[in-house]
Design an enzyme around this catalytic site. Structure first.
Site: not given
Ligand code: ZN
Length: 389
Positions: A192, A205, A295, A309
């Site tokens: 991904r 990264k 909120c 994940c």
């Protein structure tokens, strides 16, 4: 024995082969249809270039002039800072078969001294070509492209969401991009996190992202921060940017970002993903009616209710789609076009292939932005998220 190099004689020799024109003559010929090319470097042209001139750095002249002007019979005038580099450039174009090339004597210095028309920040040939399709849009144009170039975007996380959105922000010409990530590339990320690559497993990264962005668009200035976003650095990391994009995969980072963007008055582009579904929204404290992240989620859920994940799994294409929603929103905010996702929660279900939109209202009781909201420091938010886990 070779003869010593004589600079004066060499220049005189060059001048005998390359016609020179004065700046006023250059302007007259430009108005009559001649192509005026400013061969100085991008940085030199940024502070001003003759109105209507094509910016094409000396270093790229041979490579790009044929694309810019294929007609070798056209009257071409070359201008540099003082009139010497343009002599050399003109000689090169002569050798390439351009028949009517002249050098502008005195260059930009003489042009300015004569009070001739100057425009600031004109796009150079590279930018004009690179962003051509985007600038065709009336909502973007050269002005919009200049806004993108001047924009500063910080992306928290170069993971599933960060990967596609960073690539597209750089491709679109967002001028300054800060990548914050303290992780290293793992092979299990690659299904991904397409900004990384197999040979870069083990690399930071942020650094891997910088390499990809530089290869895609070398114009973009990328700053990497190999740190985890925490209570004691969140404000320093996001300050001095125009848009904050949340590509994080944990609640602590989101609550910190939500508080910092609220306090600093910066828009936060949010997305989250899980397994086959995701959601996105924009929280923009510059608008009175905009809800904030709290909120939507007043308190962090327990870890069991909100697995990440690595625990729950995720379909590789899912963050790609949500990340591009974020990139779209960030670009819209910079350009000031369209309707941002403010007060709207876009949710996406990949299995059913359905998008839904929920209206998100500002909560008067919100612990983040309501009338009774108190801010006890970022460490409190960190503790709150830690105890929820
Ligand atoms: Zn709120």
């Amino acid at each position: 024995m070779t003869e010593d190099f004589n600079r004066d004689r060499w220049l005189a020799d060059l001048r005998s082969r390359v016609p020179e024109v004065t700046v006023t003559e250059a302007l007259a010929r430009q108005l009559g249809g001649a192509l005026l090319v400013d061969v100085r470097e991008d940085g030199e042209r940024a502070s001003g270039t003759p109105a209507g001139a094509l910016g094409l750095s000396r270093g790229y002249l041979e490579l790009r002039i044929e694309h810019a002007e294929p007609d070798r019979h056209r009257d071409v005038l070359l201008l540099c800072g003082s009139g010497q580099r343009s002599l050399l450039a003109a000689e090169t174009l002569q050798r390439m078969g351009y028949r009517r090339v002249s050098s502008v004597a005195g260059g930009m210095g003489a042009w300015k001294a004569a009070g001739l028309p100057v425009t600031a920040g004109l796009l150079d040939a590279d930018a004009a070509e690179r962003y051509a399709r985007q600038m065709l849009l009336p909502q973007v144009g050269a002005d919009g492209q200049a806004k993108l170039d001047a924009a500063r975007v910080v992306v928290i996380g170069a993971g599933g969401l960060g990967a596609p959105l960073l690539l597209y922000l750089a491709a679109a010409g967002v001028g300054h991009i800060t990548v914050v990530d303290d992780d290293r590339v793992e092979r299990s990320n690659l299904h991904r996190q397409v900004i990384h690559a197999d040979p870069r497993v083990g690399m930071s990264k942020a650094e891997s992202a910088r390499l990809s962005l530089g290869a895609l668009n070398p114009r973009v200035r990328v700053t990497t921060v190999v740190e985890r976003l925490r209570a004691d650095n969140v404000e320093a990391l996001v300050r001095d940017h125009d848009v904050v994009v949340d590509g994080a995969d944990n609640f602590a980072t989101r609550y910190l970002l939500a508080a910092a963007t609220r306090r600093l008055g910066m828009p936060m582009v949010y997305a989250a993903i899980e397994r086959f579904s995701g959601q996105a929204s924009v929280f923009d404290p510059r608008r009175d009616d905009s809800p904030c992240y709290r909120c939507l989620f007043p308190e962090p859920p327990s870890a069991a209710d909100a697995p990440n994940c690595s625990e729950a799994g995720v379909l590789g294409v899912l963050p790609g789609l949500l990340g591009l929603v974020q990139a779209t929103e960030a670009i819209k905010l910079i350009l000031g076009v369209g309707q941002p996702l403010v007060g709207r929660l876009l949710s996406y279900d990949a299995l059913d292939m359905r998008f839904r939109e929920l209206t998100l209202r500002r909560d008067p009781e919100c612990p983040g932005c309501g009338a009774g909201a108190t801010f006890d420091g970022y460490r409190d938010l960190e503790r709150m998220c830690a105890s929820a886990g």
